[in-house]
Design a protein around this motif. Structure first.
Motif, mmCIF file in Angstrom:
data_model
loop_
_atom_site.group_PDB
_atom_site.id
_atom_site.type_symbol
_atom_site.label_atom_id
_atom_site.label_comp_id
_atom_site.label_asym_id
_atom_site.label_seq_id
_atom_site.Cartn_x
_atom_site.Cartn_y
_atom_site.Cartn_z
ATOM 1 N N VAL A 270 0.565 -1.661 -0.110
ATOM 2 C CA VAL A 270 -0.110 0.293 0.151
ATOM 3 C C VAL A 270 0.622 1.214 0.068
ATOM 4 C CG1 VAL A 270 -2.207 1.328 1.394
ATOM 5 C CG2 VAL A 270 -1.617 -1.141 1.141
ATOM 6 N N PRO A 271 1.253 1.486 -0.808
ATOM 7 C CA PRO A 271 1.548 3.324 -1.243
ATOM 8 C C PRO A 271 1.258 4.365 -1.019
ATOM 9 C CG PRO A 271 1.455 2.265 -3.778
ATOM 10 C CD PRO A 271 0.654 1.068 -2.537
ATOM 11 N N GLU A 276 -3.020 5.714 -8.806
ATOM 12 C CA GLU A 276 -1.895 5.115 -9.742
ATOM 13 C C GLU A 276 -2.176 3.498 -9.315
ATOM 14 O OE1 GLU A 276 -0.813 6.756 -12.451
ATOM 15 O OE2 GLU A 276 -1.399 8.437 -12.091
ATOM 16 N N GLU A 277 -2.308 3.010 -10.319
ATOM 17 C CA GLU A 277 -2.643 1.557 -10.241
ATOM 18 C C GLU A 277 -0.996 1.231 -9.814
ATOM 19 O OE1 GLU A 277 -5.641 -0.610 -13.281
ATOM 20 O OE2 GLU A 277 -4.148 -0.235 -14.230
ATOM 21 N N PHE A 278 -1.196 -0.014 -8.827
ATOM 22 C CA PHE A 278 -0.587 -0.585 -8.394
ATOM 23 C C PHE A 278 -0.777 -2.321 -8.244
ATOM 24 C CE2 PHE A 278 -1.497 0.813 -4.492
ATOM 25 C CZ PHE A 278 -1.825 -0.168 -3.934
ATOM 26 N N ASN A 282 -0.176 -11.188 -6.090
ATOM 27 C CA ASN A 282 -0.804 -12.556 -6.613
ATOM 28 C C ASN A 282 -2.264 -12.497 -7.161
ATOM 29 O OD1 ASN A 282 0.002 -14.180 -3.737
ATOM 30 N ND2 ASN A 282 -1.883 -12.774 -2.441
ATOM 31 N N GLY A 283 -0.900 -11.582 -8.072
ATOM 32 C CA GLY A 283 -2.465 -11.433 -9.451
ATOM 33 C C GLY A 283 -3.209 -9.934 -9.379
ATOM 34 N N ARG A 284 -3.335 -9.715 -8.488
ATOM 35 C CA ARG A 284 -4.429 -8.243 -8.141
ATOM 36 C C ARG A 284 -3.764 -6.852 -8.372
ATOM 37 N NH1 ARG A 284 -8.296 -10.487 -6.756
ATOM 38 N NH2 ARG A 284 -9.839 -8.642 -5.871
ATOM 39 N N LYS A 285 -4.719 -5.940 -9.143
ATOM 40 C CA LYS A 285 -4.210 -5.017 -8.741
ATOM 41 C C LYS A 285 -4.855 -4.099 -7.917
ATOM 42 C CE LYS A 285 -1.376 -4.455 -13.227
ATOM 43 N NZ LYS A 285 0.796 -3.584 -12.197
ATOM 44 N N ALA A 286 -4.420 -2.855 -7.734
ATOM 45 C CA ALA A 286 -4.809 -1.883 -6.588
ATOM 46 C C ALA A 286 -4.973 -0.488 -6.771
ATOM 47 C CB ALA A 286 -4.402 -2.237 -5.341
ATOM 48 N N VAL A 287 -5.922 0.147 -6.814
ATOM 49 C CA VAL A 287 -5.998 1.207 -6.715
ATOM 50 C C VAL A 287 -6.142 2.394 -5.668
ATOM 51 C CG1 VAL A 287 -7.220 4.255 -7.824
ATOM 52 C CG2 VAL A 287 -6.873 1.882 -9.065
ATOM 53 N N LEU A 288 -5.502 3.198 -4.875
ATOM 54 C CA LEU A 288 -5.925 3.921 -3.512
ATOM 55 C C LEU A 288 -6.554 5.568 -3.478
ATOM 56 C CD1 LEU A 288 -4.788 2.919 -0.679
ATOM 57 C CD2 LEU A 288 -3.309 4.760 -0.636
ATOM 58 N N GLU A 289 -7.521 5.722 -2.681
ATOM 59 C CA GLU A 289 -8.278 6.761 -3.059
ATOM 60 C C GLU A 289 -8.929 7.621 -1.498
ATOM 61 O OE1 GLU A 289 -13.732 7.648 -3.203
ATOM 62 O OE2 GLU A 289 -12.564 5.552 -4.352
ATOM 63 N N PRO A 290 -8.089 8.684 -1.682
ATOM 64 C CA PRO A 290 -8.038 9.581 -0.024
ATOM 65 C C PRO A 290 -9.922 9.805 -0.196
ATOM 66 C CG PRO A 290 -7.579 10.689 -2.043
ATOM 67 C CD PRO A 290 -7.663 9.678 -2.974
ATOM 68 N N LEU A 291 -9.365 9.691 1.802
ATOM 69 C CA LEU A 291 -10.697 9.907 2.207
ATOM 70 C C LEU A 291 -10.385 10.544 2.989
ATOM 71 C CD1 LEU A 291 -11.938 6.064 3.249
ATOM 72 C CD2 LEU A 291 -12.422 6.968 1.049
ATOM 73 N N ARG A 298 -9.179 0.106 -3.581
ATOM 74 C CA ARG A 298 -9.736 -1.601 -4.612
ATOM 75 C C ARG A 298 -8.639 -2.291 -4.714
ATOM 76 N NH1 ARG A 298 -15.189 0.000 -4.803
ATOM 77 N NH2 ARG A 298 -16.339 2.088 -4.337
ATOM 78 N N THR A 299 -8.961 -3.922 -5.463
ATOM 79 C CA THR A 299 -8.321 -4.401 -5.635
ATOM 80 C C THR A 299 -9.456 -5.038 -7.004
ATOM 81 O OG1 THR A 299 -8.182 -6.245 -4.234
ATOM 82 C CG2 THR A 299 -6.800 -4.306 -3.035
#
Length: 501
Positions: A270-271, A276-278, A282-291, A298-299
């Motif tokens: 978790v950067p 940005e996608e990272f 385990n073959g998954r991508k993720a995106v971090l959204e600020p709250l 979301r992965t």
């Protein structure tokens, strides 16, 4: 024996603290003069002396620096998380031990003394040697001492008499223990008991270590309550779309709630860069959204399935925007519709800065746009709205692009059928406004050029043509003399001309 007691760096308890102090003086003198002496300092003390001497601390005369004035000290105290633990520490280390002649000291993570409380006579003696609030007691500023050494090693430490590198403090004995943040595991300060040689009880070092554990327990409970408040506020966001997982993260990146439950993320997955996608492993991508507080992660699993057969249909010229993905209706708001319009008009892709300018104008914030796009991706799917750059990854059928194509083909009647009320009539986004104005100009020119009363009549009943004097005038010219529509058109034109006068 509990693990944290086993890790303590406490010396063996002597029945005669003064005799032990004399022995330590001999070791101190022999070690610093490099003379032959059978006894040597304890390993934790020897290592601390070495660090202190490398920092050029003078054993024969040194004072800690005064860093914070009284007003600055209050600011530091108010900002430090250990302020909330002071009542607990007072009860544990001061109230429960009666009239013992010692003082309690609490430092921050770099050794600044933020609080000092305890026996009045010991406080006066401490003032004489600058063992006082606002000074810094790190090893590199004052040499070996319990507070500085516990911060340097991350373990509980007792420094007795001549184990202090600086001779000024050989009449003191101190025990300290680090306090760690329960969320990050980082040392955020230390708790210390200090006093004259003959007043310290052999059980006090263990009491200090126990107090630090109690403080960490108090911080952990505060963290738990903070996390509960975040979960209560953000729970509606924990609704993943098909094939996704959603996690609610604390401000420090700890998973505090997820759907599905017990979602595990690889170490370091978790950067802090949002939008940005990272790679989440385990073959998954993720995106971090600020709250407002924390993050939404979301992965989704990377799929090799092509989206060529998928179709995204956009109907944006009606009263409200309508979106269909493969005949499945998807509810979107105005802002998401504006983003979809921008991405449709720029199929080559856009970055967050460009989208912010196109949708929000000069005051647009790329971080806000990234957050909006991630919510949109959650609705449509990550393979539909792609990143780097942001673009649509499926075939798009949009009524507003169809209008332009039909006008180019010279089919104004079909174009007017798709034109409706114009592109997103309620939107003020720059990209929408510009496209809407161009479509209106093209549609109006085609209708006027056709001089077809049916086309003119239909266009005159759109929001764009209702009060267009030239359209109404040409409609009157082309309608047959006995056509019932002439009367209403004449009335509207007269009202428009009178208002202009």
């Amino acid at each position: 024996m509990p693990e944290h007691f086993a890790m303590m760096n406490f010396p063996e308890v002597s029945t005669d603290p003064l005799e032990r102090a004399r022995r330590l003086e001999r070791i101190h003198a022999a070690t610093l003069s490099e003379s032959d002496e059978e006894e040597t300092p304890r390993p934790v003390v020897a290592a601390s002396w070495q660090r202190s001497l490398q920092a050029r601390i003078d054993p024969n005369g040194w004072q800690p620096p005064i860093v914070f004035a009284a007003d600055e000290l209050e600011e530091q105290r108010d900002a430090h998380s250990l302020a909330s633990c002071l009542p607990l520490l007072r009860r544990t280390l001061l109230d429960e031990v009666g009239e013992c002649a010692h003082i309690m000291i609490v430092t921050d993570e770099t050794g600044h003394i933020l609080w000092r409380e305890g026996h009045p006579s010991v406080c006066r003696k401490a003032d004489d040697v600058l063992l006082s609030e606002g000074t810094r007691w790190a090893e590199e500023t004052i040499g070996t001492n319990a507070m500085g050494t516990t911060l340097a090693t991350g373990t509980s430490v007792q420094i007795h008499s001549a184990e202090h590198l600086v001779c000024t403090y050989h009449s003191w004995t101190c025990a300290a223990s680090p306090i760690r943040d329960p969320e990050t595991g980082e040392v955020i300060g230390s708790i210390d008991l200090s006093g004259p040689l003959h007043t310290m009880h052999p059980t006090l070092p263990a009491l200090v270590a126990a107090a630090s554990r109690l403080a960490e327990g108090e911080l952990a409970e505060q963290m738990r309550r903070r996390h509960m408040r975040i979960v209560e506020r953000e729970m509606p966001r924990l609704r993943p779309s098909s094939g996704e997982s959603v996690a609610l993260l604390s401000p420090y990146g700890r998973v505090i709630a997820s759907e599905p439950r017990n979602l595990a993320l690889p170490e370091g997955a978790v950067p802090r860069t949002c939008g940005e996608e990272f790679d989440a492993g385990n073959g998954r991508k993720a995106v971090l959204e600020p709250l407002t507080e924390g993050y939404l992660l979301r992965t989704y699993r990377v799929s090799g399935v092509k989206q060529r057969d998928s179709v995204l249909r956009l109907r944006f010229t009606g009263t409200w925007p309508e979106v269909e993905l493969n005949d499945r209706s998807v509810r979107v708001g105005q802002r998401h519709a504006e983003l979809l319009a921008a991405l449709t008009l720029r199929p080559e892709g856009l970055n967050a800065e460009q989208l912010a300018l196109m949708v929000h104008g000069e005051q647009g914030n790329p971080v806000t746009v990234r957050a909006e796009l991630h919510r949109l991706r959650a609705r449509l799917g990550n393979s539909i709205v792609r990143t780097k750059p942001y673009r649509l990854g499926v075939r798009v059928e949009a009524d507003f692009t169809a209008v332009r194509s039909l006008l180019r083909e010279g089919r104004p009647a079909a174009a007017l059928e798709r034109y409706g009320q114009g592109l997103l009539p309620g939107s003020d986004a720059p990209v929408v406004r510009a496209e809407r104005d161009e479509l209106l100009a093209g549609m109006r020119a085609a209708v006027l050029a056709a001089r077809d009363p049916e086309l003119l009549w239909r266009f005159a009943h759109t929001d764009s043509g209702r009060w267009d004097a030239e359209v109404l005038e040409q409609l009157l010219e082309t309608l047959p003399v006995r056509d019932w529509r002439r009367a209403g058109t004449r009335t509207r034109l007269d009202r428009l001309l009178n208002d202009e006068e």
